[in-house]
Enzyme design. Structure first.
Site, PDB file in Angstrom:
ATOM      1  N   GLY A 131     -11.177   2.219  40.160  1.00 32.89           N
ATOM      2  CA  GLY A 131     -11.928   2.717  38.989  1.00 32.89           C
ATOM      3  C   GLY A 131     -12.854   1.443  38.368  1.00 32.89           C
ATOM      4  N   ASP A 132     -13.169   0.556  38.962  1.00 34.51           N
ATOM      5  CA  ASP A 132     -13.652  -0.780  38.485  1.00 34.51           C
ATOM      6  C   ASP A 132     -14.521  -1.111  39.490  1.00 34.51           C
ATOM      7  OD1 ASP A 132     -14.248  -3.120  36.705  1.00 34.51           O
ATOM      8  OD2 ASP A 132     -12.695  -1.872  35.473  1.00 34.51           O
ATOM      9  N   ASP A 133     -14.465  -2.724  39.566  1.00 36.27           N
ATOM     10  CA  ASP A 133     -15.151  -3.234  40.547  1.00 36.27           C
ATOM     11  C   ASP A 133     -14.519  -3.445  41.928  1.00 36.27           C
ATOM     12  OD1 ASP A 133     -16.964  -3.997  38.684  1.00 36.27           O
ATOM     13  OD2 ASP A 133     -16.084  -5.888  38.012  1.00 36.27           O
ATOM     14  N   ASN A 152     -17.103   0.902  40.208  1.00 37.52           N
ATOM     15  CA  ASN A 152     -18.242   0.262  39.403  1.00 37.52           C
ATOM     16  C   ASN A 152     -19.145  -0.459  40.584  1.00 37.52           C
ATOM     17  OD1 ASN A 152     -17.270   0.904  36.834  1.00 37.52           O
ATOM     18  ND2 ASN A 152     -16.819  -0.900  36.486  1.00 37.52           N
ATOM     19  N   ASN A 194      -9.927  -1.433  35.611  1.00 29.37           N
ATOM     20  CA  ASN A 194      -9.388  -2.649  35.992  1.00 29.37           C
ATOM     21  C   ASN A 194      -8.725  -2.898  37.322  1.00 29.37           C
ATOM     22  OD1 ASN A 194      -8.771  -2.681  32.471  1.00 29.37           O
ATOM     23  ND2 ASN A 194     -10.437  -3.742  33.441  1.00 29.37           N
TER      24      ASN A 194
END
Ligand SMILES: *[C@@H]1O[C@H](CO)[C@@H](O)[C@H](O)[C@H]1NC(C)=O
Ligand SMILES: *[C@@H]1O[C@H](CO)[C@@H](O)[C@H](O)[C@H]1NC(C)=O
Ligand SMILES: *[C@@H]1O[C@H](CO)[C@@H](O)[C@H](O)[C@H]1NC(C)=O
Ligand SMILES: *[C@@H]1O[C@H](CO)[C@@H](O)[C@H](O)[C@H]1NC(C)=O
Ligand SMILES: *[C@@H]1O[C@H](CO)[C@@H](O)[C@H](O)[C@H]1NC(C)=O
Ligand SMILES: *[C@@H]1O[C@H](CO)[C@@H](O)[C@H](O)[C@H]1NC(C)=O
Ligand SMILES: *[C@@H]1O[C@H](CO)[C@@H](O)[C@H](O)[C@H]1NC(C)=O
Length: 425
Positions: A230-232, A254, A208
């Site tokens: 660690g996400d978008d 991601n 997030n």
């Protein structure tokens, strides 16, 4: 307030690009010695945030409570960092953050609003999120959307605002959000969520930590972004129109997301005219950040309502159209292009009615870790027309044949196999 005067100087000066002809200047220095800078920062913005200029000298500004800057015809030169105190329990108390971002009821500790402003952090200032405290805190606790972890920098109800050369060090949660805004330019943004707690080496302990979520905003330009997360890297959410992103580096996480869309059954999500160009995706050392999942992925909830936002939902309509993703360079990611419309769904759900159309993927190069290069799983309730690939030269691992999957895609062009067909499968 008397002590404040020695740190805030007010003067009349000539015009700057966005400030009025005669305007005030406020200059601040960090108080240091464990003192709280929130009062002096708020006082300076109150005095010079409208028709004025605020100059932050280098250093760490100790920010201990939520803060809004209302900037009108104003310049902020932020040569230092707004250092948000690392007190997780304090910020998780809903009284201590704002809830101005409607989607998933996300929390903000710092909101910028107003019009005709420039915030320039000169690549030497911005926000210190003290994220490590947060990531380690949540290492053995569960997290969910809307649980109160604050967005580092929120732009809300902005018109004609620019944020330039701005660094966010260790965002606890989303790095940026732009919501209910238009004519916004971000040029030279840096976000870095990198775990350094050896207890969690090799795990993605920073979920997030998205680079930015765009929501209910029109004409947003994202130039020269360097995102470690660690996400978008980017999350283009509902009612993002005329979004242009150029020269991005996404390190780990991601990949670039459009969505999730269709979470709110009564609020159609529209994404129209999205251009992403000159994008580099870089896999990091797996001991630091194990994930580098997708290039561009687009996702919706199903057509059935499953629970309620912030964590559940679905059934929302809308469309995504006129997307151009060009000049992508991929370094060992899992899957370059992915569309799916089953987020948060169950078997037997109604198919989503949210339609993807008119999407082009041009000049893609680089390497992947598996042989599937494209996976377009459009909804049976809204097949995807007019999907074009051009110069899509991504290499599968040596010795493996590339694979392309298309479901409910109408007239994809430029890639071989089942995707290169006219009409429904
Ligand atoms: C920030 O200010 C608070 C309140 O005065 C103080 O307790 C805290 O130690 C300060 N933090 C830093 C990093 O100076
Ligand atoms: C938030 O503030 C309200 C009003 O002051 C108070 O009644 C409530 O207990 C506070 N909530 C928390 C979680 O502290
Ligand atoms: C979570 O981890 C911390 C640090 O390792 C430890 O002190 C704490 O007891 C753990 N809590 C639970 C519920 O496991
Ligand atoms: C991100 O932060 C980590 C830890 O401080 C550092 O090693 C890494 O070089 C940073 N990444 C970039 C792109 O600056
Ligand atoms: C998006 O815009 C449309 C058309 O203006 C509106 O009907 C819809 O409610 C908006 N959706 C969201 C999520 O704001
Ligand atoms: C998709 O492109 C076609 C051809 O340019 C255009 O007629 C159509 O309106 C576009 N669809 C959307 C939803 O914008
Ligand atoms: C798509 O299919 C047509 C007909 O089989 C073929 O002539 C064409 O070369 C294919 N294009 C690509 C890019 O695979």
């Amino acid at each position: 307030m008397t002590t404040m005067r020695s740190f805030v100087t007010v003067a009349l000066v000539a015009a700057s690009a966005v400030a009025a002809a005669t305007s005030r200047i406020c200059t601040l220095r960090p108080l240091g010695h464990g003192r709280d800078d929130t009062d002096q920062v708020e006082a300076a913005i109150a005095r010079c945030g409208r028709f004025g200029k605020t100059i932050f000298k280098p250093g760490q500004y100790n920010i201990t409570r939520k803060m809004t800057w209302d900037l009108v015809h104003s310049t902020v030169d932020l040569h230092g960092y707004l250092n948000f105190k690392p007190d997780v329990e304090y910020w998780l108390n809903p009284n201590n953050t704002y809830r101005v971002v409607f989607i998933q009821n996300q929390a903000s500790w710092f909101v910028v609003t107003g019009h005709d402003f420039l915030i320039d952090a000169h690549n030497r200032g911005g926000i210190n999120g003290n994220g490590q405290t947060w990531w380690s805190y949540y290492g053995n606790r569960s997290r969910s959307d809307g649980d109160g972890r604050p967005i580092a920098l929120t732009l809300s109800h902005v018109n004609r605002g620019t944020v330039r050369n701005f660094r966010v060090e260790s965002q606890p949660f989303w790095c940026n959000t732009v919501a209910d805004s238009k004519n916004v330019v971000y040029d030279g943004m840096y976000c870095n969520a990198t775990n350094q707690d050896p207890l969690y080496a090799g795990q993605n302990i920073v979920p997030n930590t998205d680079g930015i979520c765009t929501y209910r905003s029109d004409k947003v330009t994202l130039l020269n972004w360097d995102i470690t997360c660690g996400d978008d890297c980017l999350a283009i959410k509902g009612n993002s129109t005329n979004i242009h992103a150029k020269h991005l580096t996404c390190r780990g996480g991601n990949g670039i997301a459009v969505g999730s869309l269709g979470q709110y059954a009564d609020q159609p999500d529209i994404v129209d005219n999205l251009v992403l160009e000159h994008v580099k995706m870089v896999r990091l050392d797996p001991k630091v950040q194990p994930n580098m999942k997708k290039g561009l992925y687009l996702k919706t909830w199903t057509g059935t309502v499953n629970g309620e936002p912030p964590t559940g939902g679905g059934g929302g309509g809308g469309y995504v159209s006129n997307v151009v993703a060009k000049d992508f360079h991929l370094d060992r990611l899992n899957l370059p292009v992915h569309v799916y419309q089953t987020n948060g769904g169950h078997s037997g759900d109604q198919p989503s009615k949210l339609q993807f159309s008119n999407m082009s993927f041009i000049n893609w190069r680089g390497s992947v870790t598996a042989n599937r290069l494209v996976d377009l799983e459009c909804s049976a309730g809204a097949p995807c027309p007019n999907i074009l690939f051009k110069n899509f030269d991504v290499s599968p691992p040596p010795g493996q044949a590339p694979s392309f999957v298309c479901m409910n895609v109408v007239n994809a062009r430029g890639i071989p196999g089942p995707c290169n067909a006219t009409g429904l499968p």
